[in-house]
Design an enzyme around this catalytic site. Structure first.
Site, mmCIF file in Angstrom:
data_model
loop_
_atom_site.group_PDB
_atom_site.id
_atom_site.type_symbol
_atom_site.label_atom_id
_atom_site.label_comp_id
_atom_site.label_asym_id
_atom_site.label_seq_id
_atom_site.Cartn_x
_atom_site.Cartn_y
_atom_site.Cartn_z
ATOM 1 N N SER A 84 0.835 -1.196 0.000
ATOM 2 C CA SER A 84 0.000 0.000 0.000
ATOM 3 C C SER A 84 0.875 1.254 0.000
ATOM 4 O O SER A 84 1.764 1.378 -0.842
ATOM 5 C CB SER A 84 -0.965 -0.045 1.195
ATOM 6 O OG SER A 84 -1.963 0.940 1.062
ATOM 7 N N ASP B 162 -5.315 -2.976 -3.333
ATOM 8 C CA ASP B 162 -4.383 -2.788 -2.227
ATOM 9 C C ASP B 162 -3.827 -4.100 -1.684
ATOM 10 O O ASP B 162 -4.573 -5.014 -1.326
ATOM 11 C CB ASP B 162 -5.112 -2.035 -1.115
ATOM 12 C CG ASP B 162 -4.171 -1.441 -0.088
ATOM 13 O OD1 ASP B 162 -3.485 -2.211 0.593
ATOM 14 O OD2 ASP B 162 -4.146 -0.204 0.033
#
Length: 322
Positions: A43, A183
Site C-alpha cells: 500500500s 491494495d
C-alpha cells in the site's frame, strides 16, 4: 549480510516511516536506497518503496527527506474530503475517491520508469480481485513475477488502491490474464515475510539477513479489541463479532512477526509506535489536525527507537551488496 527494508501500509500514516527514514539518513549520511539491498512495501509502504528505488535524472532515486516534502504536498489532493467531512452516499462497490489525483501524483514522481530499471531490488504486494489472488510486482534485479515488467507508477497505484477508497487497477499481465489489482494490505498489511522470502532469492542471502520492518502507527481502534464504555453498554451483542473480526485482521500478522523473531533473532528489527491521543488511524484522514498528530507521532517513534537508529546507522554503513 543482506539488508532488507519492509514498510507497512497505512494511507496518510505513511508519513511516519518516511520521517523515521529521514532520521536514519541523517545519522548515516546516505540515502535509504544506499543503505539497503532490498526494499519491499504494501500500500503506501509500496509507494514509498518504489519511490525510494525509482531512478530519476542522473539515476539517483529520491531520499526519504525528499519524499516527506512530496507526500505532505500531495495528500490533500489525493484525499480531498479527509476524515471529518461526510462522504457522499456510495453505491455498493464504488470508491470514495477518484483515482486521477493519485495517478497524476505517481506519474510525477516516477514518470515512465519500469520496474526493471529500479535503482535497487524492490517488491510491492497487490491483490487480484478477479482471481482472488495475492500477488507482487518485483524489479531492480529480482526475477520478474507473473505480473511482468510494469511501469513503477502502475505498480504503486495497484499496491495502494484499497477498494473502499479507489477503483481497482485494470491490468493485463504478460500471459494475457486480465486482472483487477487492489491494495496489497488485503493480504499482507505488514509485508515483512514477503520481503524476507524475496530476499532469500538474492545471492547475498547466504550470509544471513538483517530485516528492518517499519510500522505506520497503531491505536485501540486499529486493533479492534477495545470498545468504548458506551458501546459496551448499548452494543454488547457486537463484542463477539468485533473480537472475531479483530483476530482475522491481526492474528496472521502477530504470528508472522513472532515467527520472524524466532527465525532471525536480533536481526529482525520491528519499529512501531502507538498513535498519539486525538490522532486518527483512518487511512484517509488528511485534515490539518490529524497531519500534525501524525508528524508528532513520527517524532515520538524516532525518540523511542533512538538507540536502534544509532545502531542501524552504524551497521548499514557498508556498501550494499551487488
Amino acid at each position: 549480510m543482506l539488508r532488507i527494508l519492509s514498510i507497512d501500509g497505512g494511507g496518510v500514516r505513511g508519513i511516519i516511516p518516511v520521517i523515521w527514514l529521514t532520521h536514519l539518513e541523517k545519522r548515516s549520511g546516505k540515502r535509504t536506497a544506499d543503505l539497503f539491498d532490498l526494499i519491499v512495501g504494501t500500500s503506501v509502504g509500496g509507494m514509498i518503496a518504489l519511490a525510494l528505488t525509482c531512478p530519476r535524472d542522473g539515476g539517483a532515486p529520491y531520499s526519504a527527506a525528499e519524499l516527506r516534502h512530496l507526500d505532505l504536498g500531495s495528500v490533500k489532493k489525493i484525499f480531498p474530503r479527509g476524515h471529518h467531512a461526510k462522504h457522499p452516499a456510495q453505491a455498493p462497490g464504488t470508491a470514495a475517491y477518484s483515482a486521477a489525483p493519485l495517478q497524476e501524483f505517481l506519474h510525477q514522481v516516477m514518470g515512465n520508469a519500469k520496474l526493471s530499471e529500479a535503482y535497487r531490488p524492490v517488491g510491492v504486494v497487490t491483490c487480484d480481485l478477479a482471481h482472488t489472488q495475492a500477488l507482487h510486482f518485483t524489479g531492480g534485479g529480482l526475477d520478474q513475477s507473473q505480473l511482468g515488467d510494469a511501469d513503477m507508477a502502475l505498480a504503486a497505484r495497484a499496491t495502494s488502491s484499497l477498494p473502499k477508497y479507489f477503483p481497482a487497477v485494470d491490468y493485463t499481465d504478460p500471459g494475457g490474464t486480465a486482472r483487477e489489482l487492489v491494495d496489497g494490505g488485503l493480504a499482507a498489511d505488514d509485508p515483512a515475510l514477503v520481503a524476507y522470502s524475496l530476499g532469500r532469492t538474492l545471492q547475498a542471502a547466504d550470509d544471513g539477513a538483517l530485516l528492518v520492518s517499519l510500522g505506520t502507527g497503531t491505536s485501540e481502534r486499529s486493533s479492534g479489541l477495545l470498545l468504548s464504555s458506551e458501546q459496551t453498554r448499548n452494543k454488547a451483542e457486537a463484542r463477539g463479532p468485533e473480537r472475531d473480526f479483530s483476530m482475522v485482521l491481526e492474528g496472521p500478522g502477530q504470528l508472522m512477526r513472532e515467527s520472524l523473531r524466532r527465525l532471525l533473532g536480533g536481526d529482525y528489527v520491528r519499529i512501531q509506535t502507538r498513535l498519539l491521543p486525538g490522532t486518527h488511524h483512518d487511512s484517509d484522514d488528511a485534515s490539518p489536525k490529524n497531519i500534525l498528530g501524525l508528524l508528532a507521532t513520527a517524532e515520538k517513534m524516532v525518540l523511542e527507537s533512538s538507540p536502534e537508529l544509532d545502531r542501524l546507522s552504524a551497521v548499514l554503513q557498508e556498501p550494499p551488496v551487488g
